[in-house]
Write a protein that holds these residues in place. Structure first.
Motif, PDB file in Angstrom:
ATOM      1  N   GLY A  83     -40.181 -27.668 -55.544  1.00  0.00           N
ATOM      2  CA  GLY A  83     -40.000 -27.702 -54.100  1.00  0.00           C
ATOM      3  C   GLY A  83     -39.138 -26.571 -53.587  1.00  0.00           C
ATOM      4  N   GLY A  84     -39.251 -26.349 -52.302  1.00  0.00           N
ATOM      5  CA  GLY A  84     -38.441 -25.330 -51.642  1.00  0.00           C
ATOM      6  C   GLY A  84     -38.302 -25.645 -50.174  1.00  0.00           C
ATOM      7  N   ARG A  85     -37.475 -24.884 -49.520  1.00  0.00           N
ATOM      8  CA  ARG A  85     -37.229 -25.108 -48.094  1.00  0.00           C
ATOM      9  C   ARG A  85     -37.486 -23.820 -47.328  1.00  0.00           C
ATOM     10  N   ASP A  86     -38.188 -23.930 -46.207  1.00  0.00           N
ATOM     11  CA  ASP A  86     -38.250 -22.804 -45.276  1.00  0.00           C
ATOM     12  C   ASP A  86     -37.603 -23.256 -43.975  1.00  0.00           C
ATOM     13  N   CYS A  87     -36.638 -22.479 -43.550  1.00  0.00           N
ATOM     14  CA  CYS A  87     -35.804 -22.914 -42.447  1.00  0.00           C
ATOM     15  C   CYS A  87     -35.703 -21.848 -41.375  1.00  0.00           C
ATOM     16  N   GLU A  88     -36.035 -22.232 -40.176  1.00  0.00           N
ATOM     17  CA  GLU A  88     -35.829 -21.336 -39.042  1.00  0.00           C
ATOM     18  C   GLU A  88     -34.409 -21.518 -38.531  1.00  0.00           C
ATOM     19  N   LEU A  89     -33.719 -20.410 -38.411  1.00  0.00           N
ATOM     20  CA  LEU A  89     -32.343 -20.464 -37.936  1.00  0.00           C
ATOM     21  C   LEU A  89     -32.297 -20.172 -36.443  1.00  0.00           C
ATOM     22  N   SER A  90     -31.364 -20.784 -35.756  1.00  0.00           N
ATOM     23  CA  SER A  90     -31.118 -20.402 -34.369  1.00  0.00           C
ATOM     24  C   SER A  90     -30.656 -18.944 -34.381  1.00  0.00           C
ATOM     25  N   THR A  91     -31.389 -18.107 -33.658  1.00  0.00           N
ATOM     26  CA  THR A  91     -31.191 -16.652 -33.754  1.00  0.00           C
ATOM     27  C   THR A  91     -30.936 -16.097 -32.361  1.00  0.00           C
ATOM     28  N   THR A  92     -29.717 -15.681 -32.101  1.00  0.00           N
ATOM     29  CA  THR A  92     -29.366 -15.231 -30.758  1.00  0.00           C
ATOM     30  C   THR A  92     -28.455 -14.011 -30.805  1.00  0.00           C
ATOM     31  N   GLY A  93     -28.348 -13.340 -29.665  1.00  0.00           N
ATOM     32  CA  GLY A  93     -27.460 -12.187 -29.569  1.00  0.00           C
ATOM     33  C   GLY A  93     -26.985 -11.991 -28.145  1.00  0.00           C
ATOM     34  N   ILE A  94     -25.819 -11.396 -28.024  1.00  0.00           N
ATOM     35  CA  ILE A  94     -25.246 -11.085 -26.709  1.00  0.00           C
ATOM     36  C   ILE A  94     -24.822  -9.626 -26.727  1.00  0.00           C
ATOM     37  N   ASP A  95     -25.201  -8.888 -25.685  1.00  0.00           N
ATOM     38  CA  ASP A  95     -24.883  -7.461 -25.659  1.00  0.00           C
ATOM     39  C   ASP A  95     -23.482  -7.233 -25.089  1.00  0.00           C
ATOM     40  N   PRO A  96     -22.991  -5.984 -25.122  1.00  0.00           N
ATOM     41  CA  PRO A  96     -21.606  -5.741 -24.688  1.00  0.00           C
ATOM     42  C   PRO A  96     -21.365  -6.111 -23.228  1.00  0.00           C
ATOM     43  N   GLN A  97     -22.423  -6.150 -22.448  1.00  0.00           N
ATOM     44  CA  GLN A  97     -22.259  -6.535 -21.046  1.00  0.00           C
ATOM     45  C   GLN A  97     -22.349  -8.048 -20.853  1.00  0.00           C
TER      46      GLN A  97
END
Lengths: 562, 67
Positions: A7-21
């Motif tokens: 068995g194995g796991r495939d996991c989607e991670l919460s993926t976010t970013g904020i720019d310098p502004q």
């Protein structure tokens, strides 16, 4: 007769970013930036990362779909048998498959180490003030209708797959599997502050419970319309099927006992076990998830079984684990099928006792929902607020942040309050090499040894160029079984191989693998340049795509051929 | 079968629930048990440290594609 439960796991991670502004960066840009930094981030640990398809757009809007059910793209294969890619606006991590629960846990945590290294490097090299964030949370910060997958794949007999999804000749077996999953999903849940329309918050053991409304579905993406069982049929090997489980969270702490329980319950189903049928598995899952006593920490809700009994979640899981443990001790489920089960199942029984009496500190050592509940409760006390406070909801979301400075669970682990049943050294080790019993070990070794000759990779094969000319024939090495070309079978041979042709000769001579000679003249579509949607990939962060996007030709798959 | 004996490290932890009134501060409440996490509780949330309102931070951390 059951089969070994890889068995194995495939996991989607919460993926976010904020720019310098302070503007939100579109998730596709964050994904690409982090994946682009995976190879240099892992180079220190002698991990090679092979990625051929760096294109942004094609197929399902941004990549080349390689499954009729999935639109993932930008696959990055590591020399340790793992794969990192983009799927539905998230970074997705796929562990190497294994038989061993502790190795499974180490694999899961190792993927977090990998993406955190890449995230940190990408952030360091971005414009000052840019921040990227990855967490194991599988729900959007605001909208509970948006949920992403933390999937498990476990090998089962084709006969059981047919039984569950086609024949239903033994409906009680179907009922048993669905019922056991309905209990395992909340018991091993990651916890979630579920916001309601009246402004109140319910602490749910499972972050996925509100989306599980069907006994089985094919789709994995329909909000509030997902199945306890998923009927996606994508075989990973010959003579077996893959049980695709989409209802679980990324439980950071209980990966090992959860995996063991799942291995055993599926093995039991293969042996014909059909007890512990719930009258309404979906209702039970939700009731067990949502009716925690917020003061005492107990789980008083009961669900009715077809035999008329009413059981709480701890009582159900305890009975299930005890039955499975008896099967292990009596030799029905052996170490070859589900190793470490006689160690893991008693731990599950322990945890049910603690959960029953509301001893959350003890539960929290190995159950993520319990440790998170204590953590959030403590934060509420310190800040003088309730679960509906936005800062607390953010703390919920960031509990599994990959950055140890932000993810509370790393701090709790360091302080000895929680225990994922492995050490950090084991997770680092899994990052560097695949499980010895798995074909993923062999795939990783091929990538490591013949990195420059690799021309294509998938779960079940590696294709190598056997000459320096663009149109030279290629050798495709197949992994038809989940233990094909694992370390015991393949280590000496790959060590001896001088080049891809020699490897093919050795494999043929020893009859331990399947190789094909392929012709790139027959496979031109995969080598062509792709049209790149400049409007998305190059746009300024935080802005909408232009109304009239321009197109350009990007380097396609052929640029890796000498 | 005394299965709990095989995991002494879990059994040795200090706080266990035994019943009682949670609001009174007795040793049975979730709040009381959460005190075990007090020493390592995060003092401030990062987004608050940056001067952002938490609800605004929640909005900026959205990942609105579902699977």
């Amino acid at each position: 007769m059951s089969i070994p439960k890889f068995g194995g796991r495939d996991c989607e991670l919460s993926t976010t970013g904020i720019d310098p502004q302070g503007r939100r960066i579109d998730c596709w840009t964050v994904i690409r930036e982090i994946l682009d930094h995976l190879e240099p981030a892992l180079a220190e640990q002698q991990v090679r990362v092979w990625a051929r398809d760096s294109r942004w757009t094609q197929g399902y809007g941004y990549g080349r779909p390689t499954s009729v059910y999935s639109s993932d793209c930008l696959r990055h294969w590591t020399s340790a048998g793992q794969c990192y890619y983009s799927d539905m606006g998230h970074i997705e991590c796929c562990t190497a498959s294994t038989l061993y629960p502790r190795e499974f846990a180490a694999q899961c945590l190792s993927t977090l180490l990998a993406v955190e290294s890449a995230r940190r490097l990408a952030q360091d090299q971005a414009e000052a003030g840019t921040s990227y964030a990855l967490t194991t949370a599988n729900v959007d910060t605001i909208d509970p209708a948006i949920s992403f997958g933390t999937h498990l794949s476990i090998s089962i007999e084709s006969r059981l797959w047919e039984e569950l999804f086609v024949e239903h000749r033994h409906p009680a077996i179907y009922g048993f599997v669905a019922s056991a999953l309905a209990a395992a999903i909340p018991f091993f849940g990651a916890g979630y502050l579920m916001p309601l329309s009246d402004g109140s918050i319910v602490y749910s053991l499972s972050a996925r419970a509100h989306h599980l409304t069907r006994m089985q579905t094919l789709a994995t993406t329909d909000a509030f319309n997902r199945g306890l069982l998923n009927s996606r049929r994508e075989q990973h090997g010959i003579c077996q099927d893959r049980m695709h489980l989409i209802g679980f969270d990324f439980c950071l702490l209980s990966a090992a006992p959860m995996f063991s329980l799942l291995q055993c319950l599926l093995a039991a189903a293969e042996e014909g076990y059909c007890g512990l049928n719930l009258y309404d598995p979906i209702h039970a899952l939700r009731s067990w998830s949502w009716r925690i006593d917020p003061m005492q920490g107990r789980l008083p809700s009961t669900a009715i079984l077809v035999d008329g009994r009413r059981l709480t979640l701890p009582a159900y899981v305890r009975e299930l684990a005890t039955v499975l443990l008896q099967m292990c001790r009596q030799g029905l489920i052996t170490d070859k099928i589900a190793p470490q089960a006689t160690e893991m199942l008693p731990l599950v029984v322990d945890l049910t006792h603690y959960a029953e009496e509301g001893s959350l500190v003890q539960c929290g050592r190995h159950l993520t929902w319990a440790s998170k509940l204590l953590w959030l409760t403590q934060l509420c006390q310190q800040r003088g607020v309730g679960f509906d406070d936005a800062a607390i909801r953010l703390a919920d979301h960031d509990f599994g942040h990959t950055n140890p400075e932000q993810g509370a669970w790393w701090q709790l682990w360091e302080a000895g309050m929680i225990d994922p049943l492995i050490g950090l050294d084991q997770a680092r080790s899994s990052l560097a090499r695949g499980p010895r019993e798995s074909r993923d070990w062999g795939r990783g070794k091929l990538i490591h040894k013949f990195y420059d000759e690799v021309s294509a990779v998938d779960w079940s094969y590696v294709q190598l160029t056997s000459g320096s000319d663009r149109w030279s024939p290629r050798q495709r090495i197949d992994f038809p079984h989940l233990d094909s070309l694992n370390q015991p079978k393949f280590a000496n041979l790959i060590e001896a191989a001088r080049d891809p042709d020699h490897l093919a000769q050795l494999l043929d001579a020893q009859s331990i693998g399947t190789t094909y000679r392929t012709d790139p003249l027959d496979d031109i579509p995969g080598q062509l340049a792709a049209v790149q949607y400049v409007g998305v990939s190059n746009q300024a962060v935080g802005t909408s795509p232009p109304k009239h996007p321009s197109y350009s030709i990007s380097k396609g798959a052929s640029d890796d051929v000498a | 079968m005394t299965l709990r004996k095989i995991h002494p490290q879990t059994q040795a932890l200090p706080v266990r629930a035994t019943g009682g009134d949670p609001e009174s501060g007795n040793s049975d409440s979730v709040k009381h048990q959460a005190a075990a996490y007090g020493k390592i509780a995060r003092k401030a949330l990062d987004d608050c440290q940056q001067g952002l309102a938490a609800d605004e931070a929640l909005e900026r951390r959205r990942n609105s594609s579902g699977q």
